[in-house]
Design an enzyme around this catalytic site. Structure first.
Site, short mmCIF file in Angstrom:
data_model
loop_
_atom_site.label_atom_id
_atom_site.label_comp_id
_atom_site.label_asym_id
_atom_site.label_seq_id
_atom_site.Cartn_x
_atom_site.Cartn_y
_atom_site.Cartn_z
CG ASP A 155 5.14 1.58 3.29
OD1 ASP A 155 6.50 1.44 3.01
OD2 ASP A 155 6.35 1.94 4.96
CG ASN A 203 7.89 5.09 -11.20
OD1 ASN A 203 9.42 5.94 -11.90
ND2 ASN A 203 7.71 6.37 -10.62
CE1 TYR A 247 18.53 4.16 -6.17
CE2 TYR A 247 19.89 4.63 -7.47
CZ TYR A 247 18.94 4.60 -7.17
OH TYR A 247 18.13 5.23 -8.50
CB ALA A 255 22.65 -4.21 -5.01
CE LYS A 284 16.14 2.07 -8.24
NZ LYS A 284 14.69 2.01 -9.22
#
Length: 268
Positions: free
Chosen positions: A62, A89, A154, A156, A158
């Site tokens: 994790d 990724n 999300y 922010a 990326k």
């Protein structure tokens, strides 16, 4: 970059774009460290990699947990003797109105999409520099280029990982480490399974294999970025750059329908 026989650490390797990347990279007979939350899908991918002539080592982790990035990097170095390529990724998403999203869901997106790849890169940098021809691949998103409603956190993360990569590329310029940023559009992966958004909402889907193929091409030809999503996405990027208010008005026309389509979108 010549990818043949390279030691490659790939996160999010159990499915989606990561799985496709692992299989396509197998053509270069690499030494792949496959990282993900669950061992079972990673072992399946590892078996396919070995069948295709590559080596594979599985590390279940994790990446949002304390010390996990350092442990994963150490495992790759110990097993394969170094790291030539790091592919950040792994990612997650929780869409919906910001006020309706739990604090824990905000934190989880930041932890996996932004904090983890920064810490992985930091831990891997000595090995990447020692390789003499190191490469970091950061998988951002088209939403990192054009912020979409109901994807505030999300977007922010990326956008953050994209600018992290840009800054690091300039920091490492001439020092043996290159950084490539990939901006997938909507992709038919398990992460998107709970979304009801389609072309009518601006989400035109590609397959993971298509995104992976473009990413591998970018890795081999020294690209700075790979932008996917087709002509409609390119038009949105141009409009957002030249007249963002016009894009605000355009998106507002379908905002209610988009909210209904994506409110249940979560991979957490």
């Amino acid at each position: 970059m010549n990818l043949t026989d390279r030691s490659i650490l790939l996160t999010g390797a159990g499915g989606g774009i990561g799985r496709s990347l692992a299989l396509q990279l197998s053509a270069f007979a690499p030494r792949l460290t496959l990282v993900g939350r669950r061992a079972e899908p990673l072992e399946e991918v590892a078996s396919l990699v070995r069948d295709r002539g590559g080596q594979a080592h599985v590390v279940a982790a994790d990446l949002g947990a304390p010390e996990a990035p350092a442990r994963v990097v150490a495992a790759a170095q110990e097993h394969f003797g170094g790291i030539d390529v790091l592919v950040n990724n792994a990612g997650n998403v929780r869409a919906g109105r910001l006020a309706a999203i739990e604090e824990s869901e905000v934190v989880a997106q930041i932890a996996l999409n932004l904090t983890a790849p920064i810490l992985l890169t930091r831990a891997a940098l000595p090995a990447l520099r020692a390789s003499g021809d190191g490469l970091v691949v950061n998988v951002s998103s088209g939403i990192g280029l054009v912020g979409m409603p109901f994807y505030a956190t999300y977007a922010a993360t990326k956008a953050g990982i994209a600018h992290f990569g840009e800054a690091l590329r300039r920091e490492m310029y001439g020092e043996g480490v290159h950084v490539l940023t990939v901006y997938p559009g909507a992709t038919s992966t398990p992460m998107m399974a709970s979304s009801q958004a389609g072309p009518e909402h601006g989400f035109v889907y590609e397959t993971p294999d298509e995104v992976a193929a473009a990413t591998v091409a970018g890795m081999t030809d020294g690209s700075l970025s790979v932008v996917r999503g087709g002509e409609r996405r390119r038009q949105m990027i141009d409009l957002n750059r030249n007249d963002p208010g016009a894009l605000d008005r355009q998106l507002a026309e379908g905002k209610t329908e988009l909210e209904q389509a994506v409110t249940g979108h979560s991979s957490l």
